[in-house]
Design an enzyme around this catalytic site. Structure first.
Site, PDB file in Angstrom:
ATOM      1  N   HIS A 217      -3.965  -6.141   3.713  1.00 23.65           N
ATOM      2  CA  HIS A 217      -5.859  -5.962   4.626  1.00 23.65           C
ATOM      3  C   HIS A 217      -6.223  -7.430   4.611  1.00 23.65           C
ATOM      4  O   HIS A 217      -7.312  -7.359   5.125  1.00 23.65           O
ATOM      5  CB  HIS A 217      -7.034  -5.021   3.719  1.00 23.65           C
ATOM      6  CG  HIS A 217      -6.332  -3.397   3.537  1.00 23.65           C
ATOM      7  ND1 HIS A 217      -6.510  -2.828   3.997  1.00 23.65           N
ATOM      8  CD2 HIS A 217      -5.930  -3.488   2.609  1.00 23.65           C
ATOM      9  CE1 HIS A 217      -6.205  -1.448   3.672  1.00 23.65           C
ATOM     10  NE2 HIS A 217      -5.507  -2.065   3.337  1.00 23.65           N
TER      11      HIS A 217
ATOM     12  N   ASP B 123       1.713   6.929   1.772  1.00 19.11           N
ATOM     13  CA  ASP B 123       2.511   7.709   2.322  1.00 19.11           C
ATOM     14  C   ASP B 123       2.817   8.674   0.660  1.00 19.11           C
ATOM     15  O   ASP B 123       3.261   8.496  -0.107  1.00 19.11           O
ATOM     16  CB  ASP B 123       3.199   7.146   2.844  1.00 19.11           C
ATOM     17  CG  ASP B 123       3.301   6.634   4.252  1.00 19.11           C
ATOM     18  OD1 ASP B 123       2.402   7.046   4.890  1.00 19.11           O
ATOM     19  OD2 ASP B 123       4.070   5.813   4.873  1.00 19.11           O
TER      20      ASP B 123
ATOM     21  N   HIS C 297       3.041  -1.392  -9.444  1.00 19.44           N
ATOM     22  CA  HIS C 297       2.626  -1.494  -8.441  1.00 19.44           C
ATOM     23  C   HIS C 297       3.368  -3.711  -8.753  1.00 19.44           C
ATOM     24  O   HIS C 297       2.918  -4.025  -9.707  1.00 19.44           O
ATOM     25  CB  HIS C 297       0.708  -1.445  -8.373  1.00 19.44           C
ATOM     26  CG  HIS C 297       1.236  -0.215  -7.573  1.00 19.44           C
ATOM     27  ND1 HIS C 297       1.521   1.247  -7.792  1.00 19.44           N
ATOM     28  CD2 HIS C 297       0.538  -0.505  -5.584  1.00 19.44           C
ATOM     29  CE1 HIS C 297       0.427   1.602  -6.784  1.00 19.44           C
ATOM     30  NE2 HIS C 297       0.434   1.551  -6.000  1.00 19.44           N
TER      31      HIS C 297
END
Length: 423
Positions: free
Chosen positions: A17, A357, A109
């Protein structure tokens, strides 16, 4: 580090980002026609929001056009041989979608591991661990692919071979025996020799088998409906590769390809040629016999009757198609509550927001192709440097065993034999 390659060197930059992502490519040969139009097609194939199988549909869908801009290294549409910088601007970045990661390291993650390594991490998305980083790789590969096609006629095509439990027939046939399994594998090898990217893109699942596409689509949509995710595999073939690429020991061609593929986010496995199936075969079944390619007896390079080696022997390409398969885990970001704990170790429930996704495999196809192109481009340039420097030496006569020619008959009139010692 963030650099890949020895001679054709690619450095990527950017987080999920930030304002932009991109790359610098060093080592591109000068004098090649190149514009953004050469790079854009593969970026468009990997962009988010292509169908309801990927990032969730509007209004939560991440809408990035992923338009590339070439900043340097090109003049009048021709490469200068100097570093080429390319940038793709992030237009739809939403860091506020990820405020929950201030409290919770997300399951599977890189939040926790990045903090352990750097003592700081990007506050939104996956930072450098995000698939958005792969934009730089795909852009750089657009340059490599054009050179490979123009200079060598090399083609690289990848496709989805499984999603969840749905898979193409050759995967089950690899574990079987008998005439039926052999016929399926023969069809698979024939497909590898002819498949094109247009064949792959005929369906957004990016599987060339129509019946399998429907099963794979069902797997993806079921996971999406349950706010969950699913993994799969991508198979890739490299055609037109010359023999002699790769190094004997630590930089074997399959090792470089494995390095490249396992550097892609979400990958968990790599196999080349017969892969794990080869462990179930006997040596006489697995060996690739040499044959003369030309039935007319013309002086051409040898080929192999089979290709269990996947086009690589002794770490060096043998001139046959190189094919391999890459495993992708289910995406770790899912839109459902997960029991976990905070950075302080307090148990809690993480409710993940953001856009992601349910299955990354269809979008991973151009990324696998990109890393294959970067690997082969670098290997070709390393080998070309070796051949060029050797070619400047005065010619010396070589013994038959050094040149690869058959030994002369011995005194008894029978051909000599070379026995290879093995440890």
């Amino acid at each position: 580090m963030s650099t890949f390659g020895q001679v054709f060197r690619v450095t990527t930059y950017g987080e999920s980002h930030c304002r932009s992502v991109g790359c610098i490519v060093d080592g591109c040969p000068p004098g090649m026609a190149l514009t953004e139009d050469d790079v854009q097609p593969q970026l468009s194939r990997r962009r988010p929001g292509q169908s309801n199988l990927t990032t969730p549909v509007a209004p939560t869908q991440r809408d990035e056009k992923d338009r590339v801009e070439i900043q340097s290294g090109i003049e009048c549409g021709v490469t200068l041989g100097t570093p080429i910088a390319m940038v793709v601007r992030n237009q739809d970045h939403r860091p506020h979608d990820y405020t929950e990661t201030d409290l919770y390291p997300r399951p599977s993650h890189a939040d926790w591991t990045y903090i352990q390594k750097y003592a700081v991490k990007a506050s939104s998305g996956g930072g450098r661990a995000s698939a958005r980083e792969t934009i730089g790789r795909v852009a750089a590969a657009g340059i490599a692919e054009k050179y490979l096609k123009l200079a060598y006629g090399i083609e690289i095509v990848a496709f989805v071979s499984s999603v969840g439990k749905a898979c193409m027939p050759f995967i089950h046939a690899q574990d079987g025996a008998g005439a039926k399994s052999k016929a399926i594998l023969d069809d698979f090898y024939t497909m590898l020799s002819k498949i094109s990217r247009s064949d792959v893109d005929a369906d957004m699942v990016r599987c060339p088998d129509a019946a399998c596409c429907e099963e794979m689509r069902k797997e993806i949509l079921e996971a999406k409906a349950e706010n969950d995710s699913v993994g799969g595999t991508v198979t890739c073939v490299i055609r037109g590769l010359p023999a002699g690429l790769g190094e004997p020991c630590f930089d074997k061609l399959e090792a470089k390809l494995a390095h490249a593929m396992l550097s892609i986010p979400a990958t968990k496995g790599f196999e080349i040629g017969s892969g794990f199936r080869g462990t179930t075969m006997r040596g006489h079944e697995h060996n690739d016999p040499w044959i003369k390619r030309d039935a007319a007896g013309n002086d051409r390079a040898l080929g192999t009757a089979t290709n269990n080696s996947g086009g690589v022997q002794g770490g060096i390409s043998n001139g046959e198609p190189v094919y391999f398969r890459v495993a992708f885990k289910p995406p770790a970001t899912i839109s459902r509550n997960q029991e976990t704990c905070t950075y302080d170790g307090v148990s809690g429930v993480l409710a993940t927001r953001g856009r992601h996704d349910p299955c990354v495999v269809p979008r991973a196809v151009p990324i696998v192709e990109a890393m294959a192109a970067l690997t082969i481009m670098d290997a070709l340039m390393v080998q070309a440097a070796r051949q060029h420097t050797a070619g400047r030496l005065p010619a010396i006569p070589l013994q038959p065993s050094m040149s690869g020619k058959a030994p002369a008959p011995n005194a008894a009139g029978t051909e000599g034999a070379l026995a290879e010692a093995t440890e």
